[in-house]
Design a protein around this motif. Structure first.
Motif, mmCIF file in Angstrom:
data_model
loop_
_atom_site.group_PDB
_atom_site.id
_atom_site.type_symbol
_atom_site.label_atom_id
_atom_site.label_comp_id
_atom_site.label_asym_id
_atom_site.label_seq_id
_atom_site.Cartn_x
_atom_site.Cartn_y
_atom_site.Cartn_z
ATOM 1 N N ILE A 24 0.879 -1.318 0.045
ATOM 2 C CA ILE A 24 -0.057 -0.080 0.169
ATOM 3 C C ILE A 24 0.974 1.229 0.070
ATOM 4 N N ASN A 25 0.846 1.969 -1.011
ATOM 5 C CA ASN A 25 1.559 3.319 -1.252
ATOM 6 C C ASN A 25 0.847 4.316 -0.556
ATOM 7 N N ALA A 26 1.297 5.138 0.436
ATOM 8 C CA ALA A 26 0.286 5.874 1.335
ATOM 9 C C ALA A 26 1.119 7.105 1.380
ATOM 10 N N VAL A 27 0.478 8.261 1.729
ATOM 11 C CA VAL A 27 1.280 9.648 1.853
ATOM 12 C C VAL A 27 0.760 10.255 3.350
ATOM 13 N N ALA A 28 1.675 10.387 4.216
ATOM 14 C CA ALA A 28 1.093 11.383 5.266
ATOM 15 C C ALA A 28 0.197 12.572 5.122
ATOM 16 N N ARG A 29 -0.634 12.634 5.998
ATOM 17 C CA ARG A 29 -1.502 13.954 5.829
ATOM 18 C C ARG A 29 -1.505 14.796 7.282
ATOM 19 N N GLU A 30 -1.454 16.075 7.151
ATOM 20 C CA GLU A 30 -1.595 16.679 8.404
ATOM 21 C C GLU A 30 -2.883 17.176 8.628
ATOM 22 N N ASP A 31 -3.635 17.786 7.620
ATOM 23 C CA ASP A 31 -5.019 18.114 7.840
ATOM 24 C C ASP A 31 -6.102 16.927 8.159
ATOM 25 N N GLU A 32 -6.646 17.178 9.410
ATOM 26 C CA GLU A 32 -7.663 16.170 9.746
ATOM 27 C C GLU A 32 -9.286 16.859 9.982
ATOM 28 N N GLY A 33 -10.270 15.872 10.179
ATOM 29 C CA GLY A 33 -11.475 16.305 10.235
ATOM 30 C C GLY A 33 -12.283 16.080 9.016
ATOM 31 N N LYS A 34 -13.604 16.252 9.278
ATOM 32 C CA LYS A 34 -14.432 15.778 8.287
ATOM 33 C C LYS A 34 -14.252 16.704 6.837
ATOM 34 N N GLY A 35 -13.988 18.168 7.041
ATOM 35 C CA GLY A 35 -13.987 18.669 5.703
ATOM 36 C C GLY A 35 -12.525 18.219 5.004
ATOM 37 N N ALA A 36 -11.462 17.989 5.833
ATOM 38 C CA ALA A 36 -10.237 17.456 5.140
ATOM 39 C C ALA A 36 -10.460 16.164 4.525
ATOM 40 N N SER A 37 -11.249 15.235 5.160
ATOM 41 C CA SER A 37 -11.446 14.251 4.613
ATOM 42 C C SER A 37 -12.493 14.085 3.283
ATOM 43 N N ARG A 38 -13.249 15.038 3.153
ATOM 44 C CA ARG A 38 -14.210 15.279 2.116
ATOM 45 C C ARG A 38 -13.186 15.756 0.829
ATOM 46 N N ARG A 39 -12.294 16.744 1.385
ATOM 47 C CA ARG A 39 -11.270 17.324 0.249
ATOM 48 C C ARG A 39 -10.612 16.248 -0.444
ATOM 49 N N LEU A 40 -9.983 15.303 0.486
ATOM 50 C CA LEU A 40 -9.148 14.051 0.120
ATOM 51 C C LEU A 40 -9.967 13.195 -0.743
ATOM 52 N N ARG A 41 -11.159 12.897 -0.491
ATOM 53 C CA ARG A 41 -12.237 11.903 -1.245
ATOM 54 C C ARG A 41 -12.286 12.811 -2.575
ATOM 55 N N ARG A 42 -12.422 13.993 -3.015
ATOM 56 C CA ARG A 42 -12.862 14.685 -4.061
ATOM 57 C C ARG A 42 -11.519 14.315 -4.983
ATOM 58 N N GLU A 43 -10.437 14.441 -4.265
ATOM 59 C CA GLU A 43 -9.300 14.176 -5.066
ATOM 60 C C GLU A 43 -8.877 12.900 -5.478
ATOM 61 N N GLY A 44 -9.909 11.903 -5.138
ATOM 62 C CA GLY A 44 -9.680 10.496 -5.386
ATOM 63 C C GLY A 44 -8.893 9.764 -4.301
ATOM 64 N N LEU A 45 -8.856 10.218 -3.339
ATOM 65 C CA LEU A 45 -7.706 9.705 -2.082
ATOM 66 C C LEU A 45 -8.645 8.996 -0.909
ATOM 67 N N VAL A 46 -8.227 8.106 -0.249
ATOM 68 C CA VAL A 46 -8.870 7.711 0.793
ATOM 69 C C VAL A 46 -8.225 7.940 2.192
ATOM 70 N N PRO A 47 -8.857 8.750 3.029
ATOM 71 C CA PRO A 47 -8.369 9.019 4.305
ATOM 72 C C PRO A 47 -7.980 7.552 5.248
ATOM 73 N N GLY A 48 -7.027 7.856 5.893
ATOM 74 C CA GLY A 48 -6.951 6.570 6.857
ATOM 75 C C GLY A 48 -6.039 6.835 8.216
ATOM 76 N N ILE A 49 -5.860 5.825 8.818
ATOM 77 C CA ILE A 49 -5.061 5.959 9.986
ATOM 78 C C ILE A 49 -4.318 4.852 10.219
ATOM 79 N N VAL A 50 -2.966 4.836 10.889
ATOM 80 C CA VAL A 50 -2.231 3.721 11.182
ATOM 81 C C VAL A 50 -1.990 3.801 12.654
ATOM 82 N N PHE A 51 -2.291 2.766 13.346
ATOM 83 C CA PHE A 51 -2.263 2.709 14.902
ATOM 84 C C PHE A 51 -1.492 1.617 15.270
#
Length: 198
Positions: free
Chosen positions: A6-33
């Motif tokens: 899985i090729n992932a990129v770190a993201r700084e911005d969080e929250g619903k608005g940021a997640s919606r933006r990512l999805r519009r760009e064809g990206l899936v927000p995720g978390i690694v814990f």
């Protein structure tokens, strides 16, 4: 085992608005814990089309995955995947880091084999699968690709349970750790209507 990367990129911005933006760009927000206690959860994004393609293989959900993030590789398992109800779009992905010393809980497929060799099959009986996965607890290096259920000695009228699965060394079924009353049925042998199975 299949090698999933899985090729992932770190993201700084969080929250619903940021997640919606990512999805519009064809990206899936995720978390690694998880993993080493010193490691903090990391917010990531993954190209939707890449992740959709990986998830088409059922083995993806029961495998150790390689997550490439910031030129580093980590071993992870998928813990949760949220899908859009109508579109081929993934909404969010949760990954858990895997270490050599920490046991992981993961769902693996059940493979039912050798029914055709059983006396029940030769007497025209059939086998019905009730459960085709089981949640296991094991170290990453002990993770089986699937659990095999040998039906060679299956008998007419028999109900098979989780406790009938022969487990590889170091692998436990999570439900059975909770006690005998959690020993769920996984399948049964029956005579089809009109057959002369005995």
């Amino acid at each position: 085992m299949t090698d999933f990367v899985i090729n992932a990129v770190a993201r700084e911005d969080e929250g619903k608005g940021a997640s919606r933006r990512l999805r519009r760009e064809g990206l899936v927000p995720g978390i690694v814990f998880g993993g080493d206690k010193r490691k903090k959860p990391a917010s990531i994004s993954i190209p939707n089309n890449e992740l959709v393609k990986l998830t088409e293989d059922q083995a993806f959900f029961s495998s150790i995955l390689t997550l490439k993030l910031d030129d580093k590789e980590e071993q992870v398992i998928i813990k949760d995947l949220q899908r859009h109800p109508a579109k081929p779009v993934l909404l969010h992905a949760d990954f858990q880091r895997v270490t050599k010393s920490n046991k992981i809980k993961i769902t693996v497929p059940l493979q039912f084999v050798n029914f055709e060799k059983s006396a029940a099959s030769k007497a025209a009986a059939k086998f019905a699968v009730e459960k085709n996965t089981a949640e296991v607890l094991c170290l990453a290096d002990k993770l089986p690709e699937a659990l095999t259920v040998d039906l060679t000695s299956a008998e007419l009228g028999q109900i098979l349970h989780l406790s009938d699965i022969s487990l590889p060394e170091g692998v436990e079924i999570v439900a059975l750790r909770r006690g005998a009353d959690h020993d769920q049925g996984i399948g049964y042998v029956y005579a089809p209507r009109g057959s002369k199975a005995k």
